[in-house]
Design an enzyme around this catalytic site. Structure first.
Site, short mmCIF file in Angstrom:
data_model
loop_
_atom_site.label_atom_id
_atom_site.label_comp_id
_atom_site.label_asym_id
_atom_site.label_seq_id
_atom_site.Cartn_x
_atom_site.Cartn_y
_atom_site.Cartn_z
N SER A 1 14.59 -1.81 6.93
CA SER A 1 13.54 -0.93 6.39
C SER A 1 12.87 -0.01 7.40
CB SER A 1 12.47 -1.80 5.72
OG SER A 1 11.75 -2.52 6.71
N THR B 1 12.55 3.83 -2.39
CA THR B 1 11.48 4.43 -1.59
C THR B 1 11.36 5.93 -1.85
OG1 THR B 1 10.92 5.02 0.69
CG2 THR B 1 13.22 4.53 0.28
N ASP B 2 10.17 6.46 -1.62
CA ASP B 2 9.99 7.91 -1.77
C ASP B 2 10.75 8.69 -0.69
OD1 ASP B 2 8.39 7.33 0.45
OD2 ASP B 2 6.58 8.29 -0.32
N GLU B 3 11.17 7.98 0.39
CA GLU B 3 11.86 8.69 1.48
C GLU B 3 13.19 9.29 1.04
OE1 GLU B 3 11.91 7.10 5.40
OE2 GLU B 3 9.92 6.27 5.22
N TYR C 1 18.10 5.61 7.69
CA TYR C 1 17.47 4.67 6.73
C TYR C 1 17.42 5.28 5.33
CZ TYR C 1 13.68 2.64 3.99
OH TYR C 1 12.93 2.11 2.95
N LYS D 1 19.31 4.27 1.67
CA LYS D 1 18.60 3.93 0.44
C LYS D 1 19.00 4.89 -0.69
CE LYS D 1 15.67 1.24 -0.10
NZ LYS D 1 15.72 -0.21 -0.48
N ASN E 1 4.37 4.71 1.12
CA ASN E 1 4.10 3.78 2.23
C ASN E 1 3.15 2.66 1.84
OD1 ASN E 1 5.10 6.26 3.59
ND2 ASN E 1 4.72 5.03 5.42
P1 NAD Z 1 11.00 -5.77 5.48
O1 NAD Z 1 11.84 -5.18 6.55
O2 NAD Z 1 9.65 -6.30 5.79
O3 NAD Z 1 11.81 -6.98 4.79
C1 NAD Z 1 13.17 -6.90 4.49
C2 NAD Z 1 13.66 -8.31 4.14
O4 NAD Z 1 15.05 -8.21 3.81
C3 NAD Z 1 13.56 -9.30 5.30
O5 NAD Z 1 13.08 -10.54 4.82
C4 NAD Z 1 15.01 -9.44 5.80
O6 NAD Z 1 15.29 -10.69 6.38
C5 NAD Z 1 15.77 -9.23 4.49
N1 NAD Z 1 17.15 -8.78 4.72
C6 NAD Z 1 17.57 -7.78 5.53
N2 NAD Z 1 18.91 -7.67 5.48
C7 NAD Z 1 19.34 -8.60 4.59
C8 NAD Z 1 20.63 -8.97 4.11
N3 NAD Z 1 21.74 -8.36 4.53
N4 NAD Z 1 20.71 -9.97 3.21
C9 NAD Z 1 19.59 -10.61 2.77
N5 NAD Z 1 18.36 -10.32 3.22
C10 NAD Z 1 18.23 -9.31 4.11
O7 NAD Z 1 10.93 -4.67 4.34
P2 NAD Z 1 9.76 -4.32 3.32
O8 NAD Z 1 8.83 -3.37 3.97
O9 NAD Z 1 9.24 -5.58 2.72
O10 NAD Z 1 10.59 -3.50 2.22
C11 NAD Z 1 11.18 -4.17 1.11
C12 NAD Z 1 11.90 -3.13 0.26
O11 NAD Z 1 10.99 -2.15 -0.18
C13 NAD Z 1 13.00 -2.38 1.01
O12 NAD Z 1 14.08 -2.20 0.13
C14 NAD Z 1 12.35 -1.03 1.36
O13 NAD Z 1 13.33 -0.02 1.44
C15 NAD Z 1 11.43 -0.84 0.18
N6 NAD Z 1 10.22 -0.03 0.42
C16 NAD Z 1 9.39 -0.30 1.48
C17 NAD Z 1 8.21 0.43 1.65
C18 NAD Z 1 7.26 0.15 2.79
O14 NAD Z 1 6.31 0.91 2.96
N7 NAD Z 1 7.43 -0.90 3.56
C19 NAD Z 1 7.90 1.44 0.73
C20 NAD Z 1 8.78 1.69 -0.34
C21 NAD Z 1 9.92 0.93 -0.50
O1 DAU Z 2 7.57 6.01 2.44
C1 DAU Z 2 8.04 4.71 2.30
C2 DAU Z 2 8.59 4.22 3.63
O2 DAU Z 2 7.47 3.97 4.47
C3 DAU Z 2 9.47 2.99 3.49
O3 DAU Z 2 10.61 3.31 2.74
C4 DAU Z 2 9.88 2.44 4.87
O4 DAU Z 2 10.58 1.23 4.72
C5 DAU Z 2 8.61 2.20 5.67
O5 DAU Z 2 8.97 1.77 6.97
C6 DAU Z 2 7.76 3.46 5.75
O6 DAU Z 2 8.42 4.48 6.55
P1 DAU Z 2 7.61 5.40 7.61
O7 DAU Z 2 8.56 5.90 8.60
O8 DAU Z 2 6.76 6.38 6.88
O9 DAU Z 2 6.63 4.27 8.22
P2 DAU Z 2 6.16 3.95 9.73
O10 DAU Z 2 5.09 2.92 9.62
O11 DAU Z 2 7.31 3.68 10.61
O12 DAU Z 2 5.50 5.32 10.18
C7 DAU Z 2 4.42 5.91 9.46
C8 DAU Z 2 4.08 7.23 10.13
O13 DAU Z 2 3.53 6.98 11.41
C9 DAU Z 2 5.29 8.13 10.37
O14 DAU Z 2 4.89 9.47 10.20
C10 DAU Z 2 5.65 7.86 11.84
C11 DAU Z 2 4.29 7.58 12.46
N1 DAU Z 2 4.30 6.63 13.59
C12 DAU Z 2 4.89 5.42 13.41
C13 DAU Z 2 4.92 4.48 14.44
C14 DAU Z 2 5.60 3.14 14.26
C15 DAU Z 2 3.66 6.95 14.78
O15 DAU Z 2 3.09 8.05 14.92
N2 DAU Z 2 3.67 6.03 15.80
C16 DAU Z 2 4.28 4.82 15.68
O16 DAU Z 2 4.28 4.02 16.66
#
Ligand code: NAD
Ligand code: DAU
Length: 337
Positions: free
Chosen positions: A86, A126-128, A151, A155, A180
């Site tokens: 992710s 994800t919105d990405e 990434y 997705k 996010n």
């Molecule tokens: P995360 O990285 O915290 O967790 C991912 C989990 O998936 C972990 O527990 C990891 O062990 C497991 N995993 C990874 N590879 C695997 C595999 N091959 N088989 C089984 N398990 C596996 O991610 P998150 O932030 O909880 O995101 C969860 C979902 O939501 C993802 O699909 C991500 O794309 C989506 N998403 C995340 C965000 C965000 O802001 N974090 C926003 C929108 C959508």
């Molecule tokens: O929009 C949804 C997505 O949000 C999910 O699909 C992804 O799994 C999740 O990781 C997240 O992606 P971003 O790249 O937006 O999240 P991140 O927290 O990595 O970064 C948020 C913003 O902050 C981005 O513009 C990059 C910036 N950033 C990030 C880090 C880690 C910094 O400026 N400094 C940093 O150290």
């Protein structure tokens, strides 16, 4: 009883989902299939691990034999696919595992679900996948897919595969695309927990580029309530955007956290930009609001305070991540059984 395969539920969003849903729904029997990569942490699920309607299986969604065995053993009729690599920065450093898990893994789940005739398959996306916005406009479900990072392209490939399985085989799929997230149990590589923890230990806060990239923030509980609603009531074949209309430039969030923790802005350090850094994300969530009656319940002010307080109160949780001790929890809890 609904037998649901929930993948990746030891990560940030999935564990919040389980901790919430297992209390709410005694008609759900949940099998969490998680590979326990660096992002998977069983300590996130301590409050749920002994519940009768919860089972944990350590394994990879790319492992077709295992996935098929689980469908058979637990008579799985529903799938919620959270499992993914992710983190955008990691995908820039090395993309292979992103395509393996996010694309091939989703394919394995879809093929098995098709053979075993699942009644609903929810893909957590994800919105990405929509790419980057200029200063105007919002992502709607009709916005063309245009991913920019390894990434988001992985997705997007999975999303298209999910749609193709619906179109070709009539599979009952639904897809959610959320902005996010922030909240408890988020791995401290992501912006908000990274800034909280670095501020607490007096470390520099790396701001990519000019700090004016905009993200649209949603509290993880609001996201998960939307997922449950789409799972129960979402129309098959549809995509639902999820967002809380809370756009903010990164630098503003960083300053807000510093202010809350009473730390100096001297910790801020502008660093080289993320390659291909998307400028702005912003979600139009009117479809899920109008069609399913969802709306976010938490204001940003309320939920960011709660999140910062959670990290202050749960030092042991993140200290065990920093030391690597969290990786031993599986051996302690499961290998001895
Ligand atoms: P995360 O990285 O915290 O967790 C991912 C989990 O998936 C972990 O527990 C990891 O062990 C497991 N995993 C990874 N590879 C695997 C595999 N091959 N088989 C089984 N398990 C596996 O991610 P998150 O932030 O909880 O995101 C969860 C979902 O939501 C993802 O699909 C991500 O794309 C989506 N998403 C995340 C965000 C965000 O802001 N974090 C926003 C929108 C959508
Ligand atoms: O929009 C949804 C997505 O949000 C999910 O699909 C992804 O799994 C999740 O990781 C997240 O992606 P971003 O790249 O937006 O999240 P991140 O927290 O990595 O970064 C948020 C913003 O902050 C981005 O513009 C990059 C910036 N950033 C990030 C880090 C880690 C910094 O400026 N400094 C940093 O150290």
């Amino acid at each position: 009883m609904k037998n649901i395969l929930v993948t990746g539920a030891s990560g940030f969003i999935g564990s919040n989902y389980l901790n919430h849903i297992l209390d709410e729904r005694d008609d759900y029997n949940i099998i969490n299939l998680d590979k326990l990569t660096y992002a998977g942490n069983l300590e996130n699920l301590k409050q749920s691990e002994n519940k009768k309607n919860y089972h944990f299986v350590k394994g990879d969604i790319c492992n077709g034999e295992l996935v098929d065995y689980l469908f058979q053993k637990f008579n799985i009729k529903y799938v919620i696919n959270f499992a993914a690599e992710s983190h955008v920065d990691r995908s820039i450093l090395g993309s292979k595992v992103f395509y393996e898990t996010n694309v091939i893994g989703t394919n394995v789940l879809l093929e098995t679900a098709r053979r075993r005739e699942v009644e609903k398959f929810l893909q957590v996306s994800t919105d990405e996948v929509y790419g980057s916005l200029g200063t105007e406009g919002l992502f709607t479900e009709e916005t063309p897919i245009s991913p920019n990072s390894p990434y988001s392209s992985s997705k997007a490939a999975a999303d298209m595969m999910v749609q193709a399985f619906h179109h070709t085989y009539g599979m009952p799929v639904v897809t959610t695309r959320c902005s996010n997230n922030y909240g408890p149990f988020q791995f401290p590589e992501k912006l908000i927990p990274l800034v909280i923890l670095n501020s607490l230990s007096g470390k520099k806060l790396p701001v990519y580029g000019d700090g004016m990239n905009v993200r649209d923030w949603i509290y993880v509980i609001d996201h998960n309530k939307a997922i449950d609603l789409v799972f129960e009531k979402g129309r098959v074949g549809e995509v639902y955007n999820i967002g809380a209309s809370n756009e903010m430039p990164n630098i503003q969030i960083i300053k807000l956290i510093l202010q809350y923790l009473k730390k100096s802005e001297d910790l801020i350090e502008y660093v080289k930009d993320r390659p291909g850094h998307d400028r702005r994300y912003a979600i139009d969530s009117s479809k899920i609001q109008n069609e399913l009656g969802w709306k976010p319940e938490f204001s940003f002010e309320q939920a960011i305070e709660h999140t910062i307080e959670w990290y202050l109160e749960n030092k042991q949780w993140w200290q065990r991540i920093i030391s690597g001790d969290y990786l031993k929890y599986y051996n302690l809890q499961y290998n001895k059984r």
